[in-house]
Design a protein around this motif. Structure first.
Motif, PDB file in Angstrom:
ATOM      1  N   THR A 122       0.827  -1.198   0.000  1.00  0.00           N
ATOM      2  CA  THR A 122       0.000   0.000   0.000  1.00  0.00           C
ATOM      3  C   THR A 122       0.864   1.252   0.000  1.00  0.00           C
ATOM      4  O   THR A 122       1.963   1.269   0.535  1.00  0.00           O
ATOM      5  N   GLY A 123       0.364   2.292  -0.632  1.00  0.00           N
ATOM      6  CA  GLY A 123       1.051   3.589  -0.585  1.00  0.00           C
ATOM      7  C   GLY A 123       2.107   3.729  -1.664  1.00  0.00           C
ATOM      8  O   GLY A 123       1.790   3.901  -2.820  1.00  0.00           O
ATOM      9  N   ASP A 124       3.380   3.656  -1.297  1.00  0.00           N
ATOM     10  CA  ASP A 124       4.499   3.931  -2.196  1.00  0.00           C
ATOM     11  C   ASP A 124       4.691   2.768  -3.181  1.00  0.00           C
ATOM     12  O   ASP A 124       5.217   1.714  -2.826  1.00  0.00           O
ATOM     13  N   PHE A 125       4.299   2.978  -4.436  1.00  0.00           N
ATOM     14  CA  PHE A 125       4.377   1.909  -5.429  1.00  0.00           C
ATOM     15  C   PHE A 125       5.794   1.672  -5.933  1.00  0.00           C
ATOM     16  O   PHE A 125       6.026   0.765  -6.722  1.00  0.00           O
ATOM     17  N   ALA A 126       6.759   2.451  -5.502  1.00  0.00           N
ATOM     18  CA  ALA A 126       8.149   2.244  -5.916  1.00  0.00           C
ATOM     19  C   ALA A 126       8.816   1.129  -5.112  1.00  0.00           C
ATOM     20  O   ALA A 126       9.867   0.651  -5.470  1.00  0.00           O
ATOM     21  N   LYS A 127       8.198   0.706  -4.027  1.00  0.00           N
ATOM     22  CA  LYS A 127       8.782  -0.344  -3.188  1.00  0.00           C
ATOM     23  C   LYS A 127       8.605  -1.718  -3.820  1.00  0.00           C
ATOM     24  O   LYS A 127       7.634  -1.976  -4.519  1.00  0.00           O
ATOM     25  N   GLN A 128       9.535  -2.607  -3.551  1.00  0.00           N
ATOM     26  CA  GLN A 128       9.400  -4.003  -3.965  1.00  0.00           C
ATOM     27  C   GLN A 128       8.454  -4.706  -3.000  1.00  0.00           C
ATOM     28  O   GLN A 128       8.679  -4.721  -1.801  1.00  0.00           O
ATOM     29  N   GLU A 129       7.389  -5.292  -3.515  1.00  0.00           N
ATOM     30  CA  GLU A 129       6.442  -6.002  -2.659  1.00  0.00           C
ATOM     31  C   GLU A 129       7.089  -7.281  -2.135  1.00  0.00           C
ATOM     32  O   GLU A 129       7.765  -7.992  -2.875  1.00  0.00           O
ATOM     33  N   THR A 130       6.877  -7.548  -0.855  1.00  0.00           N
ATOM     34  CA  THR A 130       7.450  -8.754  -0.256  1.00  0.00           C
ATOM     35  C   THR A 130       6.366  -9.529   0.462  1.00  0.00           C
ATOM     36  O   THR A 130       5.509  -8.962   1.125  1.00  0.00           O
ATOM     37  N   GLY A 131       6.427 -10.849   0.299  1.00  0.00           N
ATOM     38  CA  GLY A 131       5.463 -11.690   0.972  1.00  0.00           C
ATOM     39  C   GLY A 131       5.484 -13.114   0.462  1.00  0.00           C
ATOM     40  O   GLY A 131       6.172 -13.455  -0.493  1.00  0.00           O
ATOM     41  N   SER A 132       4.706 -13.945   1.100  1.00  0.00           N
ATOM     42  CA  SER A 132       4.628 -15.360   0.780  1.00  0.00           C
ATOM     43  C   SER A 132       3.784 -15.602  -0.463  1.00  0.00           C
ATOM     44  O   SER A 132       2.868 -14.847  -0.764  1.00  0.00           O
ATOM     45  N   LYS A 133       4.103 -16.701  -1.145  1.00  0.00           N
ATOM     46  CA  LYS A 133       3.336 -17.141  -2.311  1.00  0.00           C
ATOM     47  C   LYS A 133       2.955 -18.588  -2.089  1.00  0.00           C
ATOM     48  O   LYS A 133       3.793 -19.405  -1.713  1.00  0.00           O
ATOM     49  N   ALA A 134       1.699 -18.913  -2.317  1.00  0.00           N
ATOM     50  CA  ALA A 134       1.275 -20.295  -2.119  1.00  0.00           C
ATOM     51  C   ALA A 134       1.903 -21.198  -3.179  1.00  0.00           C
ATOM     52  O   ALA A 134       2.546 -22.193  -2.856  1.00  0.00           O
ATOM     53  N   ILE A 135       1.712 -20.863  -4.459  1.00  0.00           N
ATOM     54  CA  ILE A 135       2.323 -21.598  -5.562  1.00  0.00           C
ATOM     55  C   ILE A 135       3.123 -20.608  -6.388  1.00  0.00           C
ATOM     56  O   ILE A 135       2.609 -19.580  -6.810  1.00  0.00           O
ATOM     57  N   ASN A 136       4.384 -20.943  -6.638  1.00  0.00           N
ATOM     58  CA  ASN A 136       5.295 -20.079  -7.365  1.00  0.00           C
ATOM     59  C   ASN A 136       5.819 -20.855  -8.572  1.00  0.00           C
ATOM     60  O   ASN A 136       6.653 -21.741  -8.426  1.00  0.00           O
ATOM     61  N   ASP A 154       0.741 -13.523  -3.169  1.00  0.00           N
ATOM     62  CA  ASP A 154       0.124 -14.124  -4.349  1.00  0.00           C
ATOM     63  C   ASP A 154      -0.355 -15.526  -3.989  1.00  0.00           C
ATOM     64  O   ASP A 154       0.423 -16.320  -3.450  1.00  0.00           O
ATOM     65  N   ALA A 155      -1.578 -15.842  -4.336  1.00  0.00           N
ATOM     66  CA  ALA A 155      -2.009 -17.237  -4.208  1.00  0.00           C
ATOM     67  C   ALA A 155      -1.244 -18.069  -5.235  1.00  0.00           C
ATOM     68  O   ALA A 155      -0.666 -19.095  -4.919  1.00  0.00           O
ATOM     69  N   ILE A 156      -1.235 -17.578  -6.491  1.00  0.00           N
ATOM     70  CA  ILE A 156      -0.521 -18.265  -7.566  1.00  0.00           C
ATOM     71  C   ILE A 156       0.295 -17.227  -8.322  1.00  0.00           C
ATOM     72  O   ILE A 156      -0.247 -16.245  -8.823  1.00  0.00           O
ATOM     73  N   SER A 157       1.602 -17.449  -8.414  1.00  0.00           N
ATOM     74  CA  SER A 157       2.498 -16.562  -9.137  1.00  0.00           C
ATOM     75  C   SER A 157       3.030 -17.312 -10.354  1.00  0.00           C
ATOM     76  O   SER A 157       3.629 -18.378 -10.215  1.00  0.00           O
ATOM     77  N   ILE A 158       2.791 -16.769 -11.549  1.00  0.00           N
ATOM     78  CA  ILE A 158       3.203 -17.422 -12.792  1.00  0.00           C
ATOM     79  C   ILE A 158       4.159 -16.473 -13.509  1.00  0.00           C
ATOM     80  O   ILE A 158       3.779 -15.362 -13.864  1.00  0.00           O
ATOM     81  N   ALA A 159       5.408 -16.910 -13.759  1.00  0.00           N
ATOM     82  CA  ALA A 159       6.407 -16.031 -14.367  1.00  0.00           C
ATOM     83  C   ALA A 159       7.455 -16.839 -15.133  1.00  0.00           C
ATOM     84  O   ALA A 159       7.342 -18.058 -15.273  1.00  0.00           O
ATOM     85  N   SER A 160       8.470 -16.138 -15.600  1.00  0.00           N
ATOM     86  CA  SER A 160       9.670 -16.723 -16.224  1.00  0.00           C
ATOM     87  C   SER A 160       9.363 -17.615 -17.415  1.00  0.00           C
ATOM     88  O   SER A 160       9.921 -18.702 -17.570  1.00  0.00           O
ATOM     89  N   GLY A 161       8.450 -17.168 -18.272  1.00  0.00           N
ATOM     90  CA  GLY A 161       8.168 -17.891 -19.500  1.00  0.00           C
ATOM     91  C   GLY A 161       7.270 -19.107 -19.360  1.00  0.00           C
ATOM     92  O   GLY A 161       7.223 -19.943 -20.261  1.00  0.00           O
ATOM     93  N   ALA A 162       6.555 -19.252 -18.256  1.00  0.00           N
ATOM     94  CA  ALA A 162       5.638 -20.384 -18.099  1.00  0.00           C
ATOM     95  C   ALA A 162       4.600 -20.362 -19.223  1.00  0.00           C
ATOM     96  O   ALA A 162       4.148 -19.305 -19.651  1.00  0.00           O
ATOM     97  N   ALA A 163       4.225 -21.553 -19.703  1.00  0.00           N
ATOM     98  CA  ALA A 163       3.278 -21.652 -20.802  1.00  0.00           C
ATOM     99  C   ALA A 163       2.321 -22.813 -20.564  1.00  0.00           C
ATOM    100  O   ALA A 163       2.646 -23.761 -19.850  1.00  0.00           O
ATOM    101  N   ASN A 164       1.147 -22.713 -21.185  1.00  0.00           N
ATOM    102  CA  ASN A 164       0.165 -23.793 -21.115  1.00  0.00           C
ATOM    103  C   ASN A 164      -0.162 -24.165 -19.670  1.00  0.00           C
ATOM    104  O   ASN A 164      -0.087 -25.322 -19.282  1.00  0.00           O
ATOM    105  N   PHE A 192      -6.991 -21.454  -1.293  1.00  0.00           N
ATOM    106  CA  PHE A 192      -5.954 -20.525  -0.857  1.00  0.00           C
ATOM    107  C   PHE A 192      -6.599 -19.526   0.094  1.00  0.00           C
ATOM    108  O   PHE A 192      -7.631 -18.946  -0.238  1.00  0.00           O
ATOM    109  N   GLU A 193      -5.937 -19.284   1.237  1.00  0.00           N
ATOM    110  CA  GLU A 193      -6.557 -18.418   2.231  1.00  0.00           C
ATOM    111  C   GLU A 193      -5.482 -17.763   3.088  1.00  0.00           C
ATOM    112  O   GLU A 193      -4.474 -18.369   3.423  1.00  0.00           O
TER     113      GLU A 193
END
Length: 181
Positions: free
Chosen positions: A104-118, A138-148, A132-133
């Protein structure tokens, strides 16, 4: 460190600690690994370096009927070659697992926190019927070229971001998911 196919049938056992299992090797030496009916509880929700399950490379993984509490990631998958199914699991993060001041607030900060599925790359990943509760970034974080990647019939409640997309992902299918709060 597990370097071959393994079937972990937990019968409801609970594993507590700062780190769970790391399953890694060359492409197919861990193919077919299954984790079922285990409870993972990372002992400190403030420490964001613990992962209950992490998979590096390989294929044909099944993670089913498990529960994951706290830690950096319940399930962390990097560069799987395909055919990963994550189904009927429960993920919960205690209050304090995500640093709300970075969101919240300053959007220049790097968000930090737990991810259920990365998910960091890979193709042919199915996420089906999970819950997920709690205080996940992030409940589910999808990155680095993931496909399908397919997300069906999941329920996401009271997390900061239901699904995060980043870094060159393609062909994501979502159907029948519920997002609350």
């Amino acid at each position: 460190k597990i370097e071959h196919t393994l079937i972990l049938e937990g019968n409801g056992a609970t594993i507590k600690g700062y780190q769970g299992f790391s399953i890694e090797a060359d492409e197919e030496s861990v193919a077919g690994t299954q984790v079922r009916n285990l409870n993972f509880e990372m002992t400190n929700p403030i420490l964001w370096n613990g992962r209950a399950l992490e998979f590096f490379s390989g294929s044909d993984y099944l993670i089913e009927d498990c529960s994951f509490k706290n830690g950096n990631s319940g399930i962390y998958i990097r560069r799987p070659s395909g055919n990963v199914t994550i189904q009927n699991n429960y993920f919960f993060a205690d209050e304090g697992a995500t640093n709300a001041s970075t969101i919240t607030g300053d959007f220049a900060k790097q968000e930090t926190g737990s991810k259920a599925i990365n998910l960091m790359g890979g193709s042919g990943i199915k996420i089906i019927g999970n819950e997920f509760e709690g205080d996940y970034l992030d409940a589910i974080s999808i990155a680095s070229g993931a496909a399908n990647v397919e997300l069906y019939d999941n329920t996401v409640t009271d997390v900061w971001y239901g699904v995060f997309y980043g870094g060159g992902i393609t062909n994501i299918t979502m159907e029948g998911n519920t997002f609350e709060n």
